[in-house]
Design an enzyme around this catalytic site. Structure first.
Site, short mmCIF file in Angstrom:
data_model
loop_
_atom_site.label_atom_id
_atom_site.label_comp_id
_atom_site.label_asym_id
_atom_site.label_seq_id
_atom_site.Cartn_x
_atom_site.Cartn_y
_atom_site.Cartn_z
N ARG A 88 -26.27 -35.88 2.33
CA ARG A 88 -25.06 -35.08 2.53
C ARG A 88 -24.27 -35.63 3.71
O ARG A 88 -24.80 -35.81 4.79
CB ARG A 88 -25.41 -33.61 2.76
CG ARG A 88 -25.95 -32.90 1.52
CD ARG A 88 -26.36 -31.47 1.85
NE ARG A 88 -27.49 -31.43 2.77
CZ ARG A 88 -27.97 -30.31 3.31
NH1 ARG A 88 -27.40 -29.14 3.04
NH2 ARG A 88 -29.01 -30.36 4.13
N CYS A 118 -25.10 -29.97 8.01
CA CYS A 118 -24.99 -28.85 8.95
C CYS A 118 -23.91 -29.03 10.01
O CYS A 118 -22.97 -28.24 10.08
CB CYS A 118 -26.34 -28.63 9.64
SG CYS A 118 -27.65 -28.09 8.52
#
Length: 441
Positions: free
Chosen positions: A334, A264
């Site tokens: 990620r 994010c």
């Protein structure tokens, strides 16, 4: 209670669907991945998030929650939450909104009843307006469909609590009717005292990207101070403690180390800058480029500390990498700073032996060439250096004397400032940490 559909059963969508069912609504989750839907229907969550599997199982059993691949089944819902991913584009810094638009395009032709389409995904300002225009073209009876934006503020590792006990609700609406529907959705939370911020659509979109950008700036600020401390001989942990006691600053996100990662924050600050350039005010957010650069330098600085402990290079050296997830209490890798460091060690012909309590499967699939250990002791066996790169609590309680019997050399880089430096030094370890040069003797 309302009937709710949730488009996208990734991390955000699954958590939101389960949370809305827990509030008493009838919820249907939709995703095009049939394997994922099959697993969720059986109560199996395809990622690790504390407490989420119990929440899903309870609401599946109560009949308030179900999952499907059919957009047509979702069409009769009162509210449609769009929770698909908005990753960074492969060819630019801007957000890739193709998943969001594809989901809405698949849903729109089936919409025949009055409903509210609510975006939860993090998007560039102006997306809600574009979505409104899309629906006017795609929906047969377009005046029955309204658009709202309700940004999410979930933190991986505490997502269930963040959904059921949020610190605020942001309702981005174009009219009073949409606000009324969203207040119905969140009625139990509002009655419990959760603050509500009502905004127009573009303001709601900006709130989320501004929040992530501020967090990123604060994290990079203390890491920039850590770089300065390394050069000046000061201790960044003491600096951070003193700053954190200032009520104007606060201590959250003021911990130096390896920086931020995940799916994010990095992509959001880049998309924010890209949108600013589109709007002709790129100079206003130019500082975010340095925030990004400071964050990436954290990884190189930790590699340099490890290289120092390994005699100047990694060739023929084994480094125990404790941590693979980008943060504790998740299996998300990620943009993992830990795995980035491990990969840099491997590229310099070193052996990176990785252990993580939850993220081993994901790490193996993404980086099959690294070495993987079955426990912290297995990872450090024969190691020339130990790198603590994800601040799992179980790593904080490791006995340095026990580990010391397994390593080849007692070298440790505490990239998350998790360990008791003096305890490790008394146990014979050469302890290094970013921003603490006084411990590097």
């Amino acid at each position: 209670m309302l009937t709710i559909s949730v488009l996208g059963c990734g991390y955000l969508g699954v958590t939101h669907a389960a949370g809305m069912a827990e509030l008493g609504h009838q919820v249907i989750g939709i995703d095009i991945d049939s394997d994922k839907i099959s697993a969720l229907t059986d109560g199996r969550v395809p990622f690790f998030e504390p407490g989420l599997d119990e929440l899903i199982s309870r609401n599946l059993a109560a009949g308030r929650l179900r999952f499907t691949t059919s957009f047509e089944e979702a069409a009769p819902a009162d509210v449609h939450f769009v929770c698909v991913g908005t990753p960074q584009r492969s060819d630019a810094s801007a957000a890739d909104l193709s998943h969001l638009y594809n989901a809405v395009e698949r849903l729109a032709p089936s919409l025949a009843e009055e409903c509210l389409v609510v975006g939860k995904s993090t998007v560039p300002v102006g997306t809600a307006a574009h979505l409104t225009e899309m629906l006017r073209v795609l929906v047969p009876d377009a005046e029955k469909v309204s658009v709202a934006w309700n940004p999410e503020f979930l933190r991986e590792g505490t997502a269930v609590a963040d959904t059921l006990r949020p610190d605020r609700l942001v309702l981005g609406v174009a009219d009073i009717a949409a606000e009324k529907v969203l207040r119905e959705v969140y009625a139990p939370l509002i009655e419990a005292g959760v603050p509500v911020v009502v905004a127009d659509l573009p303001t709601a979109e900006v709130i989320k990207t501004a929040a992530n950008s501020f967090m990123a700036t604060k994290i990079s600020f203390i890491n920039a101070i850590a770089e300065f401390c390394d050069a000046s001989g000061a201790d960044v942990t003491v600096v951070a403690e003193a700053l954190g006691r200032d009520p104007r600053i606060g201590d959250q996100f003021l911990k130096a180390g390896l920086g931020f990662g995940g799916g994010c924050i990095s992509k959001d600050i880049r998309a924010f800058q890209a949108r600013a350039h589109d709007l002709g005010v790129g100079h206003a957010l130019a500082f975010l480029a340095e925030v990004d650069a400071v964050n990436l330098r954290c990884r190189d600085r930790v590699v340099e500390l490890l290289r120092k402990q390994c005699g100047g290079g990694f060739t023929g050296r084994r480094v125990a990498v404790l941590g693979a997830a980008f943060k504790p209490n998740t299996d998300d890798i990620r943009d993992s700073p830990a795995l980035h460091v491990a990969e840099l060690i491997s590229r310099e012909d070193g052996e990176a032996a990785v252990y993580d309590p939850q993220a081993m499967g994901n790490a193996r699939r993404a980086f099959p060439h690294l070495t993987y250990a079955t426990s912290p002791l297995d990872a450090v066996r024969g190691a020339d250096a130990v790198a603590l790169l994800t601040d799992w609590q179980e790593f904080a309680t490791i006995d340095p004397l026990v580990l010391g019997k397994e390593v080849r050399s007692r070298n440790v880089v505490d990239a998350r400032h998790l360990l008791n430096a003096e305890e490790w030094r008394r146990a014979g370890w050469h302890y290094l940490a970013p921003g603490r040069p006084m411990l590097q003797g």
